[in-house]
Design an enzyme around this catalytic site. Structure first.
Site, PDB file in Angstrom:
ATOM      1  N   LYS A 175       0.859  -1.194   0.000  1.00  9.51           N
ATOM      2  CA  LYS A 175       0.000   0.000   0.000  1.00  9.51           C
ATOM      3  C   LYS A 175       0.894   1.243   0.000  1.00  9.51           C
ATOM      4  O   LYS A 175       1.517   1.584   0.998  1.00  9.51           O
ATOM      5  CB  LYS A 175      -0.903   0.042   1.241  1.00  9.51           C
ATOM      6  CG  LYS A 175      -1.921   1.180   1.140  1.00  9.51           C
ATOM      7  CD  LYS A 175      -2.365   1.733   2.461  1.00  9.51           C
ATOM      8  CE  LYS A 175      -1.516   2.855   2.980  1.00  9.51           C
ATOM      9  NZ  LYS A 175      -1.524   4.100   2.194  1.00  9.51           N
ATOM     10  N   GLY A 226       6.646   4.787   8.572  1.00  9.08           N
ATOM     11  CA  GLY A 226       5.981   6.089   8.582  1.00  9.08           C
ATOM     12  C   GLY A 226       6.260   6.809   9.882  1.00  9.08           C
ATOM     13  O   GLY A 226       7.250   6.526  10.570  1.00  9.08           O
ATOM     14  N   SER A 227       5.368   7.697  10.255  1.00 14.23           N
ATOM     15  CA  SER A 227       5.609   8.520  11.439  1.00 14.23           C
ATOM     16  C   SER A 227       5.297   7.746  12.721  1.00 14.23           C
ATOM     17  O   SER A 227       4.531   6.771  12.706  1.00 14.23           O
ATOM     18  CB  SER A 227       4.731   9.772  11.373  1.00 14.23           C
ATOM     19  OG  SER A 227       3.382   9.392  11.383  1.00 14.23           O
ATOM     20  N   THR A 230       1.471   7.742  13.482  1.00 13.36           N
ATOM     21  CA  THR A 230       0.686   6.748  12.738  1.00 13.36           C
ATOM     22  C   THR A 230       1.055   5.337  13.193  1.00 13.36           C
ATOM     23  O   THR A 230       0.188   4.459  13.280  1.00 13.36           O
ATOM     24  CB  THR A 230       0.904   6.891  11.219  1.00 13.36           C
ATOM     25  OG1 THR A 230       0.765   8.256  10.862  1.00 13.36           O
ATOM     26  CG2 THR A 230      -0.094   6.080  10.427  1.00 13.36           C
ATOM     27  N   GLY A 231       2.318   5.132  13.511  1.00 10.09           N
ATOM     28  CA  GLY A 231       2.762   3.816  13.985  1.00 10.09           C
ATOM     29  C   GLY A 231       1.973   3.356  15.200  1.00 10.09           C
ATOM     30  O   GLY A 231       1.622   2.179  15.322  1.00 10.09           O
ATOM     31  N   GLU A 248       8.799   0.863  11.476  1.00 12.21           N
ATOM     32  CA  GLU A 248       9.985   1.701  11.187  1.00 12.21           C
ATOM     33  C   GLU A 248       9.490   3.132  11.210  1.00 12.21           C
ATOM     34  O   GLU A 248       8.768   3.558  10.303  1.00 12.21           O
ATOM     35  CB  GLU A 248      10.555   1.354   9.798  1.00 12.21           C
ATOM     36  CG  GLU A 248      11.042  -0.077   9.644  1.00 12.21           C
ATOM     37  CD  GLU A 248      12.335  -0.353  10.392  1.00 12.21           C
ATOM     38  OE1 GLU A 248      12.916   0.569  10.979  1.00 12.21           O
ATOM     39  OE2 GLU A 248      12.755  -1.521  10.399  1.00 12.21           O
ATOM     40  N   CYS A 282      14.123   9.621   7.220  1.00 11.82           N
ATOM     41  CA  CYS A 282      14.030   9.328   8.654  1.00 11.82           C
ATOM     42  C   CYS A 282      15.371   9.401   9.346  1.00 11.82           C
ATOM     43  O   CYS A 282      15.489   9.875  10.459  1.00 11.82           O
ATOM     44  CB  CYS A 282      13.404   7.946   8.838  1.00 11.82           C
ATOM     45  SG  CYS A 282      14.258   6.656   7.917  1.00 11.82           S
ATOM     46  N   GLU A 380      11.253  16.241  15.017  1.00  9.67           N
ATOM     47  CA  GLU A 380      11.776  15.892  13.696  1.00  9.67           C
ATOM     48  C   GLU A 380      11.150  16.862  12.694  1.00  9.67           C
ATOM     49  O   GLU A 380       9.942  16.793  12.459  1.00  9.67           O
ATOM     50  CB  GLU A 380      11.355  14.448  13.350  1.00  9.67           C
ATOM     51  CG  GLU A 380      11.780  14.007  11.974  1.00  9.67           C
ATOM     52  CD  GLU A 380      11.131  12.684  11.527  1.00  9.67           C
ATOM     53  OE1 GLU A 380       9.955  12.433  11.854  1.00  9.67           O
ATOM     54  OE2 GLU A 380      11.805  11.916  10.835  1.00  9.67           O
TER      55      GLU A 380
HETATM   56  P1  NAD Z   1       2.704   8.667   7.692  1.00  6.62           P
HETATM   57  O1  NAD Z   1       2.789   7.990   9.010  1.00  6.62           O
HETATM   58  O2  NAD Z   1       1.817   9.837   7.558  1.00  6.62           O
HETATM   59  O3  NAD Z   1       2.226   7.646   6.560  1.00  6.62           O
HETATM   60  C1  NAD Z   1       2.923   6.432   6.281  1.00  6.62           C
HETATM   61  C2  NAD Z   1       1.973   5.470   5.597  1.00  6.62           C
HETATM   62  O4  NAD Z   1       0.936   5.111   6.510  1.00  6.62           O
HETATM   63  C3  NAD Z   1       1.266   6.017   4.354  1.00  6.62           C
HETATM   64  O5  NAD Z   1       1.166   4.989   3.399  1.00  6.62           O
HETATM   65  C4  NAD Z   1      -0.107   6.373   4.892  1.00  6.62           C
HETATM   66  O6  NAD Z   1      -1.113   6.386   3.907  1.00  6.62           O
HETATM   67  C5  NAD Z   1      -0.348   5.262   5.891  1.00  6.62           C
HETATM   68  N1  NAD Z   1      -1.309   5.550   6.955  1.00  6.62           N
HETATM   69  C6  NAD Z   1      -1.728   6.756   7.407  1.00  6.62           C
HETATM   70  N2  NAD Z   1      -2.605   6.591   8.419  1.00  6.62           N
HETATM   71  C7  NAD Z   1      -2.741   5.255   8.602  1.00  6.62           C
HETATM   72  C8  NAD Z   1      -3.497   4.455   9.526  1.00  6.62           C
HETATM   73  N3  NAD Z   1      -4.279   4.995  10.446  1.00  6.62           N
HETATM   74  N4  NAD Z   1      -3.386   3.119   9.444  1.00  6.62           N
HETATM   75  C9  NAD Z   1      -2.560   2.541   8.530  1.00  6.62           C
HETATM   76  N5  NAD Z   1      -1.824   3.246   7.634  1.00  6.62           N
HETATM   77  C10 NAD Z   1      -1.908   4.592   7.674  1.00  6.62           C
HETATM   78  O7  NAD Z   1       4.211   9.004   7.311  1.00  6.62           O
HETATM   79  P2  NAD Z   1       4.729   9.840   6.063  1.00  6.62           P
HETATM   80  O8  NAD Z   1       4.361  11.271   6.312  1.00  6.62           O
HETATM   81  O9  NAD Z   1       4.305   9.171   4.797  1.00  6.62           O
HETATM   82  O10 NAD Z   1       6.319   9.646   6.209  1.00  6.62           O
HETATM   83  C11 NAD Z   1       7.107  10.460   6.997  1.00  6.62           C
HETATM   84  C12 NAD Z   1       7.452   9.817   8.324  1.00  6.62           C
HETATM   85  O11 NAD Z   1       7.943   8.501   8.115  1.00  6.62           O
HETATM   86  C13 NAD Z   1       8.569  10.541   9.066  1.00  6.62           C
HETATM   87  O12 NAD Z   1       8.283  10.591  10.452  1.00  6.62           O
HETATM   88  C14 NAD Z   1       9.788   9.658   8.831  1.00  6.62           C
HETATM   89  O13 NAD Z   1      10.809   9.783   9.801  1.00  6.62           O
HETATM   90  C15 NAD Z   1       9.159   8.305   8.827  1.00  6.62           C
HETATM   91  N6  NAD Z   1       9.994   7.353   8.102  1.00  6.62           N
HETATM   92  C16 NAD Z   1      10.593   6.343   8.806  1.00  6.62           C
HETATM   93  C17 NAD Z   1      11.438   5.463   8.151  1.00  6.62           C
HETATM   94  C18 NAD Z   1      12.127   4.344   8.891  1.00  6.62           C
HETATM   95  O14 NAD Z   1      12.592   3.417   8.243  1.00  6.62           O
HETATM   96  N7  NAD Z   1      12.211   4.367  10.208  1.00  6.62           N
HETATM   97  C19 NAD Z   1      11.656   5.595   6.774  1.00  6.62           C
HETATM   98  C20 NAD Z   1      11.027   6.626   6.095  1.00  6.62           C
HETATM   99  C21 NAD Z   1      10.193   7.495   6.765  1.00  6.62           C
END
Ligand code: NAD
Length: 479
Positions: A175, A226-227, A230-231, A248, A282, A380
């Site tokens: 996704k 992701g963030s 959201t995690g 992650e 990240c 961040e």
């Molecule tokens: P985000 O958390 O907004 O979204 C990430 C993904 O989650 C997207 O595909 C989004 O559509 C999906 N999502 C959103 N809400 C959801 C829910 N309730 N349930 C399931 N999925 C959902 O993050 P972003 O803005 O796309 O990315 C930026 C963040 O990601 C930054 O904080 C960055 O540090 C982090 N990041 C971490 C790593 C790592 O490997 N640790 C790598 C890249 C980015």
């Protein structure tokens, strides 16, 4: 300028090796121009159910395919991707905004990583053996995995979930972020001619698609990047069905620079590793702790180097800092920049919003020794803005570097490798680098401490998290 994407192209989701269109569609925006890109699927619960059903069916046979054959198909997929990469690199620039050179790097890494994953077999481990019995740890695939991908590295972070899932015998649904669905859909399209139906599928959709997947009772594992915010929602949702989970998440990486470094040699590296991908990675350097003895000289060298970094459209030559990827993130970054005046932070380098552009451009800013509790130090920013901070005492700088909820990466820079290692071993982060930052490899586990993640991806440790472990007790004498 690159050849434009066919604006009428709308093949559909990739479900069971078919293009499956959705009644409703959506599109994203090219962040450099503000122009809409072509329409892509807006998945519903029926699409999710169909993909999961096909993934379950495919799992029955795919999980029994021998490692050598899975490896052969993964290598064939890497070759197919390599043959079609050129238009996809341009598509990546259009949807994500990153400079073309960085898009090429993302494809280089993705293809190399797939080839490496294809060689990584999770083998049985003999845990104990004596005359009476043998205890063997075996690893079997979990089932249907789902990879949820962010918008900053959609190709690498998508394929870095596909490779480990498939090589260990799972089926996978990807996704993409609604901001960057285009390349990920193409990755699924290329997979259609290589993998059996239902093995590798891609669903594009809106904000409601992630929760549909994390809630789904027939998905066995979520690999989420992701963030941190959201995690936590993902973890809460997965708890209802006790899904396996890797998270992650965000980072706020410190770099500790000792007084013995060669300033001219490391400034270009540290500056680039703060502003690469417009600060939207990240594990970039997000706080630079510089020993007070060299602080002024280091700061001035960093400002001089940062001034040579060009901000602009990713198709323009020599651009290092592209646009912020989307309007929501642009507003967040601008909000952080607005704190500069409000809090009277000193700017060693003043960042500029490109007011006359339709793109989300903002040039790098360097903040000169702000208070340790200021937002630019504790949050961040995920944009091209970095604080420089002074230190003089080792224990104090370690405490400051470890402060807060992030623990993704950290680095120590010194000619004295013993001292650097001593400091590095005190840092609480999933990856710690000496005289470097941001190194990552498919055979090295990657993950975060504290709120930067749970579990790890890549390396044998990451592959094992795509598996169920069984302790097999084998008694040799039949009673
Ligand atoms: P985000 O958390 O907004 O979204 C990430 C993904 O989650 C997207 O595909 C989004 O559509 C999906 N999502 C959103 N809400 C959801 C829910 N309730 N349930 C399931 N999925 C959902 O993050 P972003 O803005 O796309 O990315 C930026 C963040 O990601 C930054 O904080 C960055 O540090 C982090 N990041 C971490 C790593 C790592 O490997 N640790 C790598 C890249 C980015």
């Amino acid at each position: 300028m690159a050849s434009q994407i066919n604006a009428t192209e709308f093949p559909g989701n990739i479900i069971n090796n078919q293009f499956v269109p959705t009644p409703k569609t959506r599109h994203s925006i090219n962040p450099s121009t503000g122009e809409p890109l072509y329409e892509v699927p807006y998945s519903t619960q029926e699409d999710v159910d169909a993909a999961v059903k096909h993934a379950r069916t495919a799992f029955k046979s795919w999980s029994k395919v021998p490692f050598q054959e899975r490896s052969r198909l993964l290598l064939a997929y890497a070759d197919a991707l390599s043959a079609q990469r050129s238009p996809l690199e341009k598509l990546l620039v259009q949807e994500q905004g990153k400079p073309l050179e960085l898009a090429k790097t993302e494809f280089d890494m993705s293809i190399d990583w797939l080839r490496k994953f294809a060689t990584m077999e999770v083998k049985d481990e003999v845990l104990d053996e004596n005359e009476e019995r043998t205890v063997i740890q075996t690893f079997s695939p979990i089932g249907v995995c789902c990879g949820i991908v962010p918008w900053n590295w959609p190709v690498l972070l998508g394929l870095a979930k596909v490779g480990p899932a498939l090589i260990t015998g799972n089926t996978v649904i990807i996704k993409p972020s609604p901001f960057t669905p285009y390349c990920d859909l193409k990755l699924g399209e290329i997979g259609m001619s290589i993998f059996p139906p239902g093995v590798f599928q891609v669903l594009s959709g809106g904000d409601d698609l992630g929760p549909m997947l994390t809630e789904h009772p027939d998905i066995d594992k979520i690999a989420f990047t992701g963030s941190s915010a959201t995690g936590k929602l993902v973890m809460q949702s997965c708890a209802k069905t006790l899904k396996r989970l890797t998270l992650e998440l965000g980072g706020n990486d410190p770099a500790i620079v000792c007084e013995d470094v060669d300033i001219d040699a490391i400034v270009p590296k540290i500056t680039t590793l703060a502003f690469l991908n417009s600060g939207q990675i990240c594990m970039l350097i997000k706080r630079v702790y510089i020993h007070e003895k060299i602080y002024d000289k280091f700061r001035d060298a960093m400002v001089a180097f940062a001034k040579s970094i060009k901000t602009g459209d990713g198709f323009e030559p020599d651009v290092v800092v592209g646009p912020i990827q989307n309007s929501m993130q642009f507003e967040k970054v601008k909000d952080m920049y607005s704190e500069i005046g409000k809090r009277s932070w000193k700017q060693a380098l003043e960042g500029q919003v490109f007011k006359d552009s339709k793109g989300y451009f903002i040039s790098p800013a360097i903040i000169d020794n702000p208070p340790e509790d200021s937002r630019i130090v504790v949050e961040e920013p995920f944009g091209p803005i970095v604080p420089l901070l002074k230190w003089s005492d080792e224990d104090d700088v370690i405490e400051r570097a470890n402060h807060g909820k992030s623990g993704l990466g950290a680095s120590v820079w010194s000619k004295d490798l013993d001292r650097a290692e001593r400091l590095a071993r005190c840092l609480s982060a999933g990856s710690v680098w000496i005289n470097s930052h941001f190194d990552v490899a498919p055979n090295v586990p990657f993950g975060g401490h504290k709120w930067s993640g749970i579990g790890s991806e890549f390396g044998m440790a990451g592959l094992k998290l795509c598996c169920n472990s069984t302790s097999l007790w084998k008694w040799k004498n039949v009673m």
